[in-house]
Design a protein around this motif. Structure first.
Motif, PDB file in Angstrom:
ATOM      1  N   GLU A  17      43.068  48.504 -17.638  1.00  0.00           N
ATOM      2  CA  GLU A  17      44.273  48.830 -18.406  1.00  0.00           C
ATOM      3  C   GLU A  17      44.714  50.268 -18.126  1.00  0.00           C
ATOM      4  OE1 GLU A  17      46.427  47.205 -19.764  1.00  0.00           O
ATOM      5  OE2 GLU A  17      47.445  48.434 -21.257  1.00  0.00           O
ATOM      6  N   LYS A  18      43.749  51.191 -18.045  1.00  0.00           N
ATOM      7  CA  LYS A  18      44.077  52.598 -17.756  1.00  0.00           C
ATOM      8  C   LYS A  18      44.702  52.725 -16.368  1.00  0.00           C
ATOM      9  CE  LYS A  18      41.567  56.914 -16.920  1.00  0.00           C
ATOM     10  NZ  LYS A  18      41.304  56.744 -15.491  1.00  0.00           N
TER      11      LYS A  18
ATOM     12  N   GLY B 242      48.714  38.266 -18.338  1.00  0.00           N
ATOM     13  CA  GLY B 242      47.766  39.290 -18.775  1.00  0.00           C
ATOM     14  C   GLY B 242      46.742  39.567 -17.701  1.00  0.00           C
TER      15      GLY B 242
ATOM     16  N   GLU C 162      38.918  47.932 -19.970  1.00  0.00           N
ATOM     17  CA  GLU C 162      39.492  49.229 -20.363  1.00  0.00           C
ATOM     18  C   GLU C 162      39.954  50.029 -19.151  1.00  0.00           C
ATOM     19  OE1 GLU C 162      36.010  50.534 -22.945  1.00  0.00           O
ATOM     20  OE2 GLU C 162      37.736  51.402 -23.987  1.00  0.00           O
TER      21      GLU C 162
ATOM     22  N   TYR D 225      49.837  47.367 -20.252  1.00  0.00           N
ATOM     23  CA  TYR D 225      50.175  47.841 -18.898  1.00  0.00           C
ATOM     24  C   TYR D 225      49.718  46.846 -17.824  1.00  0.00           C
ATOM     25  CZ  TYR D 225      51.928  52.088 -20.908  1.00  0.00           C
ATOM     26  OH  TYR D 225      52.692  52.973 -21.631  1.00  0.00           O
ATOM     27  N   ALA D 226      48.582  46.202 -18.043  1.00  0.00           N
ATOM     28  CA  ALA D 226      48.168  45.155 -17.097  1.00  0.00           C
ATOM     29  C   ALA D 226      49.216  44.039 -17.118  1.00  0.00           C
ATOM     30  CB  ALA D 226      46.787  44.618 -17.470  1.00  0.00           C
ATOM     31  N   SER D 227      49.724  43.721 -18.312  1.00  0.00           N
ATOM     32  CA  SER D 227      50.751  42.666 -18.428  1.00  0.00           C
ATOM     33  C   SER D 227      52.062  43.103 -17.782  1.00  0.00           C
ATOM     34  CB  SER D 227      50.986  42.319 -19.897  1.00  0.00           C
ATOM     35  OG  SER D 227      49.800  41.827 -20.487  1.00  0.00           O
TER      36      SER D 227
ATOM     37  N   LEU E 154      43.481  45.888 -26.841  1.00  0.00           N
ATOM     38  CA  LEU E 154      43.527  45.095 -25.601  1.00  0.00           C
ATOM     39  C   LEU E 154      44.021  43.678 -25.873  1.00  0.00           C
ATOM     40  CD1 LEU E 154      40.214  46.405 -24.016  1.00  0.00           C
ATOM     41  CD2 LEU E 154      42.510  46.826 -23.155  1.00  0.00           C
TER      42      LEU E 154
ATOM     43  N   GLN F 165      48.183  51.449 -16.396  1.00  0.00           N
ATOM     44  CA  GLN F 165      49.081  52.413 -17.059  1.00  0.00           C
ATOM     45  C   GLN F 165      49.469  53.528 -16.080  1.00  0.00           C
ATOM     46  OE1 GLN F 165      47.573  54.072 -20.712  1.00  0.00           O
ATOM     47  NE2 GLN F 165      49.525  55.024 -21.214  1.00  0.00           N
TER      48      GLN F 165
ATOM     49  N   THR G  14      42.388  39.428 -21.531  1.00  0.00           N
ATOM     50  CA  THR G  14      43.207  40.268 -22.412  1.00  0.00           C
ATOM     51  C   THR G  14      44.695  40.062 -22.147  1.00  0.00           C
ATOM     52  OG1 THR G  14      43.275  42.077 -20.826  1.00  0.00           O
ATOM     53  CG2 THR G  14      41.432  42.078 -22.383  1.00  0.00           C
TER      54      THR G  14
ATOM     55  N   SER H  44      46.622  42.943 -22.487  1.00  0.00           N
ATOM     56  CA  SER H  44      46.905  44.376 -22.661  1.00  0.00           C
ATOM     57  C   SER H  44      48.241  44.732 -22.009  1.00  0.00           C
ATOM     58  CB  SER H  44      45.752  45.208 -22.102  1.00  0.00           C
ATOM     59  OG  SER H  44      45.540  44.893 -20.748  1.00  0.00           O
TER      60      SER H  44
END
Ligand SMILES: [Zn+2]
Length: 225
Positions: free
Chosen positions: A182-183, A163, A179, A104-106, A27, A186, A100, A102
């Motif tokens: 981020e999922k 982010g 988490e 996919y969030a970015s 992350l 994605q 974070t 991470s």
């Protein structure tokens, strides 16, 4: 059950451990991203600026007061201290904040698009779609203010071209938010690259799922039920 504050030493150790977990879970990378938690009603423990998580020791963790002034620690506090301080001020339930970078969030943050309410777990955790804050320079009060505005009743927000930031009722809770965010990001990126229609969950259903999660499931995970 009333939230119990960690002592300063417990908070410092928990932040070091969480740094290792953020690296393991990919992350954050290097010294980017930052972690804080409450160590009392008037104290915030936060990662120092520019130190890799692998080499972080509890004594590197800096203690701030609620206005962001250093009250204990040798290191310079995270450059995003203003962001953390603003979230504790705006979200009285927040006991921990994780910022974070991470992937996919970015990616969504680079498009300045929200994480849509398309998967049940992000809705359970966050109550609906996750906004992207207006762009502001890193480390500034403007970024902190934009993030608080984007949080608006949610436990996460994206930071434009930067982010994500998440809060929780404990460090573990904030990690779950990071988490699942981020999922969901994605999945949103995969859906948009497939080009098909994406169905957002109904707002009333989202609110019901979130309230059930808050009342039962999150408490069960924290051993309160
Ligand atoms: Zn950052």
């Amino acid at each position: 059950m009333m939230d119990k504050y960690l002592s300063a030493n417990e908070a410092r150790a928990a932040i070091v451990e969480m740094g290792h977990r953020l690296i393991e879970k990919r992350l954050v990378a290097g010294s980017w991203g930052n972690i804080s938690c409450r160590a009392g009603q008037q104290t915030i423990a936060i990662t120092p600026s520019g130190r890799g998580y692998e080499h972080l020791a509890p004594s590197d963790v800096v203690l701030l007061d609620n206005t962001g002034c250093v009250v204990d620690g040798e290191r310079i506090p995270s450059s995003e201290s203003k962001l953390h301080v603003a979230i504790y001020a705006a979200c009285p339930e927040a006991q921990a904040v994780i910022h974070t970078h991470s992937i996919y969030a970015s990616a969504l943050a680079a498009m300045r698009r929200p994480v849509p309410a398309i998967i049940e777990d992000i809705v359970q955790i966050c109550g609906g779609s996750v906004n992207c804050a207006e762009y502001a320079f890193p480390g500034t009060q403007e970024l902190a203010d934009a993030a608080v505005k984007a949080l608006a009743g949610r436990k996460a927000a994206l930071l434009a071209n930067h982010g994500a930031v998440c809060w929780g009722k404990s460090l573990d809770d904030a990690l779950v938010v990071a988490e699942i965010l981020e999922k969901a990001a994605q999945i949103a990126v995969i859906c948009s690259s497939c080009g098909g229609k994406v169905y957002e969950l109904d707002e009333a259903d989202a609110a019901a799922m979130h309230s059930f999660y808050e009342q039962h499931y999150s408490k069960r995970q924290m051993g309160e039920e």
